[in-house]
Design a protein around this motif. Structure first.
Motif, PDB file in Angstrom:
ATOM      1  N   SER A  22     -94.129 -61.150 -42.957  1.00 52.55           N
ATOM      2  CA  SER A  22     -92.916 -60.848 -42.227  1.00 52.55           C
ATOM      3  C   SER A  22     -91.857 -61.834 -42.430  1.00 52.55           C
ATOM      4  O   SER A  22     -90.479 -61.735 -42.326  1.00 52.55           O
TER       5      SER A  22
ATOM      6  N   CYS B  67     -92.355 -61.044 -34.502  1.00 54.91           N
ATOM      7  CA  CYS B  67     -93.374 -60.613 -34.037  1.00 54.91           C
ATOM      8  C   CYS B  67     -94.882 -60.320 -34.786  1.00 54.91           C
ATOM      9  O   CYS B  67     -96.005 -59.796 -34.588  1.00 54.91           O
ATOM     10  N   ASP B  68     -94.737 -61.051 -36.250  1.00 50.38           N
ATOM     11  CA  ASP B  68     -95.704 -60.746 -37.024  1.00 50.38           C
ATOM     12  C   ASP B  68     -95.854 -61.915 -37.774  1.00 50.38           C
ATOM     13  O   ASP B  68     -95.514 -63.094 -37.253  1.00 50.38           O
TER      14      ASP B  68
ATOM     15  N   TRP C 273     -87.971 -61.946 -43.885  1.00 42.63           N
ATOM     16  CA  TRP C 273     -86.804 -62.183 -43.074  1.00 42.63           C
ATOM     17  C   TRP C 273     -86.053 -63.323 -43.862  1.00 42.63           C
ATOM     18  O   TRP C 273     -84.663 -63.175 -43.889  1.00 42.63           O
TER      19      TRP C 273
ATOM     20  N   ARG D 274     -82.934 -55.744 -38.789  1.00 42.15           N
ATOM     21  CA  ARG D 274     -84.349 -55.066 -39.023  1.00 42.15           C
ATOM     22  C   ARG D 274     -85.364 -56.087 -39.419  1.00 42.15           C
ATOM     23  O   ARG D 274     -86.465 -55.954 -38.671  1.00 42.15           O
ATOM     24  N   THR D 275     -85.236 -56.653 -40.292  1.00 44.17           N
ATOM     25  CA  THR D 275     -86.470 -57.606 -40.760  1.00 44.17           C
ATOM     26  C   THR D 275     -86.655 -59.081 -39.575  1.00 44.17           C
ATOM     27  O   THR D 275     -87.728 -59.576 -39.535  1.00 44.17           O
TER      28      THR D 275
ATOM     29  N   SER E  97     -88.462 -48.745 -42.596  1.00 46.50           N
ATOM     30  CA  SER E  97     -87.274 -49.633 -42.734  1.00 46.50           C
ATOM     31  C   SER E  97     -86.840 -49.560 -44.083  1.00 46.50           C
ATOM     32  O   SER E  97     -85.639 -50.188 -44.302  1.00 46.50           O
TER      33      SER E  97
ATOM     34  N   GLU F 221     -95.664 -52.499 -45.297  1.00 44.07           N
ATOM     35  CA  GLU F 221     -96.029 -52.867 -43.894  1.00 44.07           C
ATOM     36  C   GLU F 221     -94.999 -52.077 -43.039  1.00 44.07           C
ATOM     37  O   GLU F 221     -95.236 -51.774 -41.874  1.00 44.07           O
ATOM     38  N   ASP F 222     -93.960 -51.345 -43.488  1.00 41.21           N
ATOM     39  CA  ASP F 222     -93.027 -50.783 -42.638  1.00 41.21           C
ATOM     40  C   ASP F 222     -91.952 -49.718 -43.497  1.00 41.21           C
ATOM     41  O   ASP F 222     -90.865 -50.198 -43.623  1.00 41.21           O
TER      42      ASP F 222
ATOM     43  N   GLU G 162     -86.298 -58.835 -36.622  1.00 40.82           N
ATOM     44  CA  GLU G 162     -86.902 -58.279 -35.476  1.00 40.82           C
ATOM     45  C   GLU G 162     -88.384 -58.209 -35.721  1.00 40.82           C
ATOM     46  O   GLU G 162     -89.470 -58.586 -34.893  1.00 40.82           O
ATOM     47  N   GLN G 163     -88.797 -57.938 -36.855  1.00 40.96           N
ATOM     48  CA  GLN G 163     -90.322 -57.602 -37.357  1.00 40.96           C
ATOM     49  C   GLN G 163     -90.634 -59.219 -37.537  1.00 40.96           C
ATOM     50  O   GLN G 163     -91.854 -59.537 -37.080  1.00 40.96           O
TER      51      GLN G 163
END
Length: 418
Positions: free
Chosen positions: A205, A200-201, A209, A193-194, A151, A147-148, A196-197
């Motif tokens: 996600s 909004c997901d 986190w 970083r996680t 990161s 997904e990212d 923040e994701q």
């Protein structure tokens, strides 16, 4: 105080009336290996979900292992169709706490119940604990790789920091007493970083986190553990309560959660000698954060019986005999006063002295030595303050572990493997 003889699930009606409006119901156990506790807790939890609309069950287990079970019971596209197979993947010692026939029966029921409902109304199954540093790190890699990818470098920096210590991360804790703990900085970057994701997901996600929160909690836990004393215990229970609160937020403003954990975590620490030792627990924290009226704490106890435990940390589990409770204990008094099985609902002004006075209350962890009964295995407790209700089993039998590949887990938890 109300006393109700237990024989059928409907006998929980008085207790259900007491807890049906709570936002959190915590259900304990005085051992991690008694069939009767797991079975009665299952019956009560089924009713809380089916009749009262509770949103999820959160247990004293690792997030990654329990997330596999969660995906199974909610019918996720990548979930294992049989929850028992998901439970058999538990590898961290002591596997029998969750990889057992009693939890399997509940999870199979939960999957069947969920699949008859829309996805948004399905009840989840989650882990609260802090131990799974390496498993959580791997789960973060898997998520970011899909997904990212941008990161991944942040996660790799955190991984490389722990890598010299191998899977024995308590060695990191020992080293951090003498060298700069750079891992803390890397973990904070990963967590930011996680987080923040996740805000909004979707659910994947959020799980990433939570795995990052586990890594952060584990880093603090292992640094504190080497010093001994209550700090590592408090880090662990605060992490579990923070995880519970994140789950309540994630499920929405009307979310309600059931917690399964040992009495030592569930029963309010302020009604025991734990408080004098500087210890807190999730029962106390939940009452403080959400208000006593929104939290119901339910304890368990027995007079004698058998339970699955181990004689030493990391050794094979066995069905061990619990001798009759010692003189002067709460269990000895309840053996004399109550029927074989009963539920007590505390409240009102006219309560007997044994509810309000301090007396020894049995607490057995995953490590147990029956010869300690004369001086250990008990916590001084004011029963009516520690719990809102109490489920009594005069005699218990050992639960039924599933086949599992037990790996030695972390060092024995303070104070006694609970």
């Amino acid at each position: 105080m109300l006393v109700q003889r237990l024989g059928a699930p409907s006998d929980f009606d008085p207790l259900l009336e007491r807890v049906r409006n709570a936002r959190v119901v915590m259900i304990g156990e005085s051992t991690h290996g008694s069939y009767d506790y797991y079975r009665l807790r299952e019956q009560l939890t089924r009713r809380l979900i089916a009749e009262c609309g509770f949103s999820f069950v959160a247990v004293e287990g690792d997030w990654p292992d329990c997330d596999r079970v969660h995906r199974s019971v909610t019918g996720a596209p990548d979930g294992i169709p049989d929850p028992q197979v998901a439970l058999e993947h538990f590898e961290r010692w002591p596997t029998w706490m969750w990889a057992n026939a009693e939890v399997s029966r509940f999870c199979r029921w939960l999957r069947a119940w969920n699949l008859e409902r829309p996805e948004a109304e399905r009840a989840g199954f989650h882990g609260l604990d802090v131990y799974s540093l390496w498993e959580s790190m791997q789960a973060i890699f898997d998520y970011l790789g899909e997904e990212d990818p941008a990161s991944l470098e942040v996660a790799q920096d955190a991984y490389r920091c722990f890598e010299p210590y191998g899977k024995r991360v308590e060695e990191y804790g020992a080293a951090s007493r003498f060298v700069s703990a750079r891992c803390e900085e890397e973990v904070v970057r990963l967590l930011a970083r996680t987080r923040e994701q996740a805000l909004c997901d979707g659910p994947d996600s959020f799980s990433a986190w939570q795995n990052a929160e586990v890594v952060a909690g584990a880093e603090r836990y292992y640094r504190a553990m080497v010093a001994g004393g209550p700090e590592s215990w408090n880090i662990r229970d605060i992490h579990m309560q923070d995880t519970l609160d994140r789950l309540l937020d994630r499920y929405g403003p009307d979310a309600r959660g059931v917690v399964w954990a040992h009495n030592t975590h569930v029963g309010d620490a302020r009604a025991t000698d734990m408080s004098a030792d500087g210890m807190v627990n999730i029962g106390q924290l939940a009452r403080e954060r959400h208000g006593a009226d929104a939290v119901a704490l339910v304890g368990f106890g027995c007079y004698r019986g058998t339970a699955v435990a181990a004689p030493r940390w990391g050794s094979p589990a066995e069905a061990m005999v619990m001798p009759p409770a010692r003189e002067g204990s709460i269990e000895r008094r309840l053996h004399e006063l109550l029927p074989e099985r009963a539920v007590l609902v505390f409240g009102g002004e006219d309560q007997p002295g044994w509810v309000t006075e301090t007396a020894d209350h049995r607490a057995i962890g995953v490590v147990y030595d029956p010869t300690f009964e004369s001086w250990g295995n008990y916590v001084p407790t004011r029963l009516g303050e520690r719990y809102d209700a109490f489920i009594w089993c005069d005699e218990t039998t050992a639960l039924h572990p599933l086949p599992a590949h037990a790996m030695t887990g972390e060092l024995e938890t303070y104070p006694a493997g609970v």
